[in-house]
Design an enzyme around this catalytic site. Structure first.
Site, PDB file in Angstrom:
ATOM      1  N   ASP A 197     -61.866  12.707   5.874  1.00  0.00           N
ATOM      2  CA  ASP A 197     -61.396  12.681   7.247  1.00  0.00           C
ATOM      3  C   ASP A 197     -62.653  12.999   8.036  1.00  0.00           C
ATOM      4  O   ASP A 197     -63.086  14.148   8.083  1.00  0.00           O
ATOM      5  CB  ASP A 197     -60.325  13.756   7.471  1.00  0.00           C
ATOM      6  CG  ASP A 197     -59.841  13.752   8.901  1.00  0.00           C
ATOM      7  OD1 ASP A 197     -60.671  13.516   9.802  1.00  0.00           O
ATOM      8  OD2 ASP A 197     -58.656  13.994   9.135  1.00  0.00           O
ATOM      9  N   HIS A 198     -63.278  11.973   8.610  1.00  0.00           N
ATOM     10  CA  HIS A 198     -64.651  12.195   9.085  1.00  0.00           C
ATOM     11  C   HIS A 198     -64.718  13.214  10.226  1.00  0.00           C
ATOM     12  O   HIS A 198     -65.769  13.767  10.499  1.00  0.00           O
ATOM     13  CB  HIS A 198     -65.356  10.874   9.430  1.00  0.00           C
ATOM     14  CG  HIS A 198     -64.990  10.298  10.750  1.00  0.00           C
ATOM     15  ND1 HIS A 198     -63.855   9.559  10.948  1.00  0.00           N
ATOM     16  CD2 HIS A 198     -65.614  10.331  11.953  1.00  0.00           C
ATOM     17  CE1 HIS A 198     -63.801   9.166  12.200  1.00  0.00           C
ATOM     18  NE2 HIS A 198     -64.863   9.624  12.848  1.00  0.00           N
ATOM     19  N   HIS A 260     -57.069  12.983  11.929  1.00  0.00           N
ATOM     20  CA  HIS A 260     -58.008  13.705  12.795  1.00  0.00           C
ATOM     21  C   HIS A 260     -57.307  14.728  13.708  1.00  0.00           C
ATOM     22  O   HIS A 260     -57.713  15.877  13.796  1.00  0.00           O
ATOM     23  CB  HIS A 260     -58.787  12.738  13.700  1.00  0.00           C
ATOM     24  CG  HIS A 260     -59.456  11.615  12.962  1.00  0.00           C
ATOM     25  ND1 HIS A 260     -59.916  11.728  11.683  1.00  0.00           N
ATOM     26  CD2 HIS A 260     -59.758  10.343  13.345  1.00  0.00           C
ATOM     27  CE1 HIS A 260     -60.460  10.587  11.309  1.00  0.00           C
ATOM     28  NE2 HIS A 260     -60.381   9.725  12.294  1.00  0.00           N
TER      29      HIS A 260
HETATM   30  C1  BG6 Z   1     -61.467   6.186  12.876  1.00  0.00           C
HETATM   31  C2  BG6 Z   1     -60.378   5.270  13.366  1.00  0.00           C
HETATM   32  O1  BG6 Z   1     -60.958   7.079  11.915  1.00  0.00           O
HETATM   33  O2  BG6 Z   1     -61.998   6.921  13.960  1.00  0.00           O
HETATM   34  C3  BG6 Z   1     -60.882   4.369  14.470  1.00  0.00           C
HETATM   35  O3  BG6 Z   1     -59.903   4.478  12.289  1.00  0.00           O
HETATM   36  C4  BG6 Z   1     -61.568   5.163  15.549  1.00  0.00           C
HETATM   37  O4  BG6 Z   1     -59.819   3.596  15.017  1.00  0.00           O
HETATM   38  C5  BG6 Z   1     -62.608   6.113  14.945  1.00  0.00           C
HETATM   39  O5  BG6 Z   1     -62.207   4.258  16.443  1.00  0.00           O
HETATM   40  C6  BG6 Z   1     -63.227   7.007  15.992  1.00  0.00           C
HETATM   41  O6  BG6 Z   1     -64.189   7.820  15.414  1.00  0.00           O
HETATM   42  P1  BG6 Z   1     -65.185   8.660  16.326  1.00  0.00           P
HETATM   43  O7  BG6 Z   1     -65.981   9.471  15.363  1.00  0.00           O
HETATM   44  O8  BG6 Z   1     -65.996   7.649  17.093  1.00  0.00           O
HETATM   45  O9  BG6 Z   1     -64.330   9.485  17.225  1.00  0.00           O
END
Ligand code: BG6
Length: 506
Positions: A197-198, A260
């Protein structure tokens, strides 16, 4: 008992954590994620000296490429997306460990080829049988790929470690998440499964715990005695781009709330862990997620929308239904807002409002803890008419930092009071730039360091929260259209207005 030298431990904590010898195999290496995030992150780690000299990277995909073609593709993606500067000597060394294996997931010969490639790398580059398999592919292929890895002897843990990395969404509801987990855990033991979950790799997200538990200032007011409500916002200005195949049928709630935003809620809401290790952190997150409740009347506690044509960055943009490969009848939501409560002593009666959307006014992710008004104001009504509630806003991105909003006297007035902001900005306080989330997560995975990776229990709990909402949406109506470039559907504003509140305009 082993003797531990506290000074040495202290010193070790400050040393850079460098990965040991390993090969990273990326399935789905031609996809967007690999190109924009994974390969640049690998380069950034190498550039920071955090990968060992023999580190190797194998791409697997259905393309007729030789290893040189693959290296060329990686080089382009690194030059375009890496965070750190391009250095030829770092690149040359990394490049020596690149291999490409063409094939689809049912291709036995290709998996034999993969096995031979990994054995060669083990011998030539000393990667010692340590292999990480990154499944940057749709979950429907997990079973097939994992089955192939097992059949071709690529998952035996007896010579070197074998790990598997899976990307969210982990399933599309509780049942499918459990099925997926059964497939993965039949072959890999729990400690070898790394769910990405980045958001958990973002410095600003980790800072939520530092802010709460390294200070004495915030925790005393971090409860229902002082907090009125919490707003967690993840707004994006982009549309779905070329991701129709992934996004349609998934939608905003499954794409980012299940993972997230509920992880953010868990970090904001959880109790102090006994220690900052994986077991204790996960335990506290699980506790709070298990206490989250969806209000009974789902229609009143949620809102969903779909972007209509409008404006983004000064340009006219299509609506969701006009995007390439989206059926004109699609009811997939690109905006979702949900009100949740947390049934425990700390949070009783404090709503947590979560919202996310594509094609909104601007890109911003933040957690706003909004405090109750002072119980008594010894000023005239006009003096405080511009004063809103105190708030502590954790700015996850962009413009990373923390803002505290409070009232202050306007100079030269008798006693007029207005909102002011006190700001901490990462950029101003630290000279070192934050690493990208994927750098941290890939490094932790290679080190076998688990705290930032959710376990299946957390995944199950978050589906338990979301399933009734998704089910309700499925059966009732469709998302409301909102103009691109605005802040979402009217129903989301109405949802807060019913509680006498408004969304922050970040
Ligand atoms: C991803 C989603 O997990 O997170 C995308 O699948 C989204 O739809 C992205 O655009 C956004 O990541 P960040 O790090 O730019 O907020």
């Amino acid at each position: 008992m082993t003797y531990q030298n506290p000074l040495r431990d202290e010193q070790d904590r400050r040393l850079p954590r460098i990965a040991g010898p390993a090969t990273l195999v990326i399935f789905g290496v031609t996809g967007d994620l690999a190109r924009k995030k994974l390969m640049p992150a690998v380069y950034d780690l190498a550039n920071r000296g955090l990968l060992p000299p023999g580190f190797s990277l194998v791409g697997y995909a259905r393309r007729d490429w030789a290893s040189q073609d693959f290296a060329q593709i990686v080089e382009e993606s690194v030059k375009q997306y890496a965070r750190t500067e391009f250095r030829q000597e770092v690149w040359d060394q990394l490049n020596e460990g690149f291999r490409f294996v063409p094939g689809d997931f049912s291709d036995d010969q290709a998996f034999d080829h993969l096995r031979r490639t990994l054995e060669e790398l083990d011998q030539q580059r000393g990667t010692r049988g340590n292999h990480a398999y990154y499944l940057s592919i749709p979950p429907k292929f997990f079973g097939e790929v994992i089955g192939q890895l097992k059949e071709h002897g690529l998952t035996d843990q007896d010579r070197g470690w074998k790990r598997v990395v899976v990307e969210k969404p982990f399933g599309h509801d509780l049942e499918s998440a459990r099925e997926l987990n059964a497939i993965v855990s039949e072959v890999f033991p729990p400690e070898a499964v790394f769910r990405i979950d980045h958001y958990l790799g973002k410095e600003t997200v980790q800072n939520i715990l530092a802010l709460r538990f390294a200070n004495n200032l915030f925790e005393p007011v971090w409860n229902s005695n002082y907090v009125d409500h919490v707003q967690i916002t993840m707004a994006e200005d982009i549309g779905i781009g070329g991701r129709a195949g992934y996004y349609d049928g998934i939608g905003a709630a499954r794409d980012v709330i299940q993972n997230h935003l509920l992880q953010l809620l868990a970090l904001v809401g959880m109790e102090e862990p006994l220690a900052f290790d994986a077991h204790q952190l996960r335990r506290e997150k699980q506790k709070v997620l298990a206490q989250v409740r969806v209000p009974d009347r789902i229609a009143r506690a949620t809102a969903r929308g779909q972007y209509a044509p409008g404006w983004a960055g000064g340009e006219k943009v299509n609506g969701y239904l006009q995007e390439e490969d989206i059926p004109a009848t699609s009811t997939t939501e690109t905006y979702a807002a949900i009100k949740l409560t947390v049934d425990n002593r700390r949070w009783a009666g404090v709503p947590f409002y979560l919202r996310t959307g594509k094609r909104l006014g601007r890109r911003v992710t933040e957690v706003a803890v909004v405090f109750k008004r002072a119980p008594y104001l010894p000023f005239s009504e006009q003096a405080v008419e511009d004063l809103t509630q105190n708030a502590l806003v954790i700015r996850i991105q962009p413009d990373e930092g923390v803002t505290i909003r409070f009232g202050a006297k306007v100079p030269s007035t008798e006693m007029e009071i207005r909102d002011v902001n006190m700001d901490f900005a990462y950029g101003g306080a630290f000279t070192e730039a934050s690493p990208e989330a994927y750098e941290r997560l890939i490094l932790d995975m290679l080190l076998g360091d688990p705290p930032l990776f959710p376990q299946q229990e957390e995944v199950d709990l978050s589906w338990k929260i979301l399933d009734p909402i998704l089910d309700y949406w499925d059966k009732h109506g469709k998302p409301e259209q909102y103009e691109s470039g605005t802040w979402g559907p009217q129903s989301a504003d109405d949802m807060l207005a019913r509680d006498g509140r408004t969304w922050r305009r970040p």
